[in-house]
Design a protein around this motif. Structure first.
Motif, short mmCIF file in Angstrom:
data_model
loop_
_atom_site.label_atom_id
_atom_site.label_comp_id
_atom_site.label_asym_id
_atom_site.label_seq_id
_atom_site.Cartn_x
_atom_site.Cartn_y
_atom_site.Cartn_z
N SER A 2 0.85 -1.19 -0.09
CA SER A 2 -0.02 -0.08 0.21
C SER A 2 0.82 1.24 0.04
O SER A 2 0.55 2.31 -0.52
CB SER A 2 -0.87 -0.02 1.15
N VAL A 3 2.03 1.22 0.71
CA VAL A 3 2.82 2.56 0.84
C VAL A 3 3.68 2.45 -0.50
O VAL A 3 4.10 1.58 -1.14
CB VAL A 3 3.78 2.32 1.86
N SER A 4 3.87 3.76 -1.15
CA SER A 4 4.60 4.00 -1.92
C SER A 4 6.12 4.01 -1.79
O SER A 4 6.33 4.46 -0.68
CB SER A 4 4.35 5.44 -2.94
N VAL A 5 6.93 3.40 -2.47
CA VAL A 5 8.35 3.22 -2.06
C VAL A 5 9.09 3.46 -3.34
O VAL A 5 9.02 2.97 -4.60
CB VAL A 5 8.64 1.98 -1.72
N GLN A 29 11.17 -7.71 -6.57
CA GLN A 29 10.23 -8.82 -6.20
C GLN A 29 10.41 -9.24 -4.88
O GLN A 29 9.22 -9.27 -4.27
CB GLN A 29 10.54 -10.07 -7.11
N TRP A 30 11.39 -9.10 -4.10
CA TRP A 30 11.67 -9.22 -2.74
C TRP A 30 11.01 -8.30 -1.86
O TRP A 30 10.29 -8.70 -1.19
CB TRP A 30 13.26 -9.58 -2.44
N LEU A 31 11.14 -6.94 -2.49
CA LEU A 31 10.62 -5.74 -1.66
C LEU A 31 9.07 -5.80 -2.02
O LEU A 31 8.33 -5.03 -1.22
CB LEU A 31 11.34 -4.58 -2.00
N HIS A 153 21.79 0.25 12.43
CA HIS A 153 20.86 0.46 11.52
C HIS A 153 20.26 -0.84 10.83
O HIS A 153 19.36 -0.88 10.44
CB HIS A 153 21.57 1.44 10.42
N GLU A 154 21.04 -1.94 11.23
CA GLU A 154 20.34 -3.17 10.29
C GLU A 154 19.20 -3.75 10.92
O GLU A 154 18.90 -3.72 11.99
CB GLU A 154 21.39 -4.42 10.60
N LEU A 155 18.46 -4.15 9.91
CA LEU A 155 17.08 -4.96 10.20
C LEU A 155 17.10 -6.22 9.34
O LEU A 155 17.89 -6.22 8.23
CB LEU A 155 15.93 -3.87 9.67
N ASP A 156 16.15 -6.99 9.59
CA ASP A 156 16.10 -8.11 8.77
C ASP A 156 14.36 -8.31 8.27
O ASP A 156 14.16 -9.33 7.81
CB ASP A 156 16.60 -9.35 9.22
N ASP A 157 13.63 -7.19 8.56
CA ASP A 157 12.14 -7.17 8.40
C ASP A 157 11.95 -6.08 7.14
O ASP A 157 12.07 -4.97 7.72
CB ASP A 157 11.65 -6.98 9.64
N ILE A 158 11.70 -6.47 6.02
CA ILE A 158 11.00 -5.65 5.10
C ILE A 158 10.03 -4.75 5.50
O ILE A 158 10.14 -3.64 5.47
CB ILE A 158 10.67 -6.26 3.87
N ASP A 159 8.74 -5.13 6.23
CA ASP A 159 7.76 -4.57 6.31
C ASP A 159 7.92 -3.35 7.72
O ASP A 159 7.60 -2.32 7.65
CB ASP A 159 6.52 -5.29 6.92
N VAL A 169 19.31 -0.37 7.18
CA VAL A 169 20.22 -1.30 6.45
C VAL A 169 19.75 -2.62 6.29
O VAL A 169 19.36 -3.34 7.28
CB VAL A 169 21.71 -1.29 6.92
N ILE A 170 19.63 -3.06 5.30
CA ILE A 170 18.87 -4.72 5.03
C ILE A 170 19.83 -5.42 4.14
O ILE A 170 20.24 -4.70 3.06
CB ILE A 170 17.55 -4.65 4.79
N PHE A 171 20.21 -6.76 4.35
CA PHE A 171 21.03 -7.40 3.68
C PHE A 171 20.12 -8.39 2.90
O PHE A 171 19.37 -9.12 3.46
CB PHE A 171 22.27 -8.04 4.39
N ARG A 172 20.87 -8.57 1.62
CA ARG A 172 19.99 -9.94 0.79
C ARG A 172 21.02 -10.70 -0.09
O ARG A 172 21.83 -9.92 -0.80
CB ARG A 172 19.14 -9.02 -0.06
N GLU A 173 21.12 -11.80 -0.10
CA GLU A 173 21.78 -12.72 -0.71
C GLU A 173 20.94 -12.79 -1.95
O GLU A 173 19.83 -13.52 -1.88
CB GLU A 173 21.84 -14.28 0.07
N LEU A 174 21.58 -12.72 -3.27
CA LEU A 174 20.98 -12.84 -4.68
C LEU A 174 21.53 -13.98 -5.45
O LEU A 174 22.55 -14.46 -5.16
CB LEU A 174 21.03 -11.46 -5.21
N THR A 175 20.98 -14.44 -6.32
CA THR A 175 21.30 -15.29 -7.37
C THR A 175 22.98 -14.95 -7.75
O THR A 175 22.96 -13.89 -8.28
CB THR A 175 20.38 -15.49 -8.66
N PRO A 176 23.62 -15.88 -7.58
CA PRO A 176 25.14 -15.48 -8.02
C PRO A 176 25.20 -15.43 -9.54
O PRO A 176 25.26 -16.57 -9.93
CB PRO A 176 26.21 -16.57 -7.12
N LEU A 177 25.48 -14.18 -10.02
CA LEU A 177 25.89 -14.04 -11.57
C LEU A 177 27.07 -13.49 -11.55
O LEU A 177 27.18 -12.14 -11.35
CB LEU A 177 24.66 -13.41 -12.16
#
Length: 221
Positions: A2-5, A29-31, A153-159, A169-177
């Motif tokens: 609902s919130v604009s980001v 997609q994750w956010l 500043h780190e969080l692990d909860d998007i909402d 600050v939030i960390f995310r592991e992604l598909t390794p390319l």
């Protein structure tokens, strides 16, 4: 959501490649946001200046995202009279969006760990959240300053993060390319094809405009 980001990823994009695009799409997609903005820098201040113009790199980004509605190009740094200081870009976003809308800046781990070298770096988290992408080959070994930033500043909860306009600050592991623009430039310079590492439309643009020392004998590749 609902919130604009506002979510954006800056870089030289010299050239933009599938690693950039896949990162941006996975973060979108994750956010759970509508779009991620890709923003080529005009004159990066912490690295060697690209040989391609800002307009050429912007053209390639636009071609790369033309058929993906979840990704969009932004020309504000390319057309700005200022050097590409991130804090100035964030201030531009804040003037446009106001103080309440969450802004998320995507950074690779290498860029995140180098923040103390950036201009007015301690103001960044007052203006945005930082999404740190864990890419192949980078180990989290922060200096003392960045250890403190992460602890504070780190969080692990998007909402929870997106309930605030900035500050986390939030960390995310992604598909390794393991694709790099340096690798692509070198392939082209030695007469090899970078196809399937970059979008076909970008490869067509490089050939058309003879970028990266592309030569006539490479035409069919």
């Amino acid at each position: 959501m609902s919130v604009s980001v506002k979510v954006f990823m800056g870089g030289t994009f010299d050239p933009i490649h599938n690693g950039h695009l896949r990162t941006a799409l996975e973060i979108q997609q994750w956010l759970g946001v509508k779009q991620v903005t890709l923003m080529p820098s005009k004159a990066p201040v912490h690295r060697k200046q690209p040989e391609r113009t800002g307009q050429q790199r912007l053209d390639m980004v636009r071609l790369a995202v033309a058929d993906e509605p979840a990704l969009v190009a932004d020309d504000r740094e390319v057309i700005s009279a200022d050097a590409s200081y991130t804090v100035l870009t964030l201030e531009s976003f804040r003037r446009e969006l106001g103080t309440a809308e969450p802004i998320c800046m995507i950074l690779g781990m290498d860029a995140y760990l180098s923040l103390p070298k950036w201009d007015r770096w301690q103001e960044l988290l007052k203006l945005c959240h930082i999404v740190v992408v864990k890419r192949p080959g980078w180990i989290y070994e922060p200096c003392e300053q960045m250890q403190q930033v992460s602890r504070t500043h780190e969080l692990d909860d998007i909402d929870a993060m997106l309930q605030h306009p900035a500050g986390h600050v939030i960390f995310r592991e992604l598909t390794p390319l393991g694709i790099s623009a340096t690798q692509i430039r070198e392939l082209i310079r030695v007469g090899r094809s970078p196809r399937y590492l970059i979008p076909d439309a970008v490869w067509g643009y490089i050939k058309q405009h003879r970028l990266y020392n592309f030569e006539q004998h490479n035409e069919g590749k």
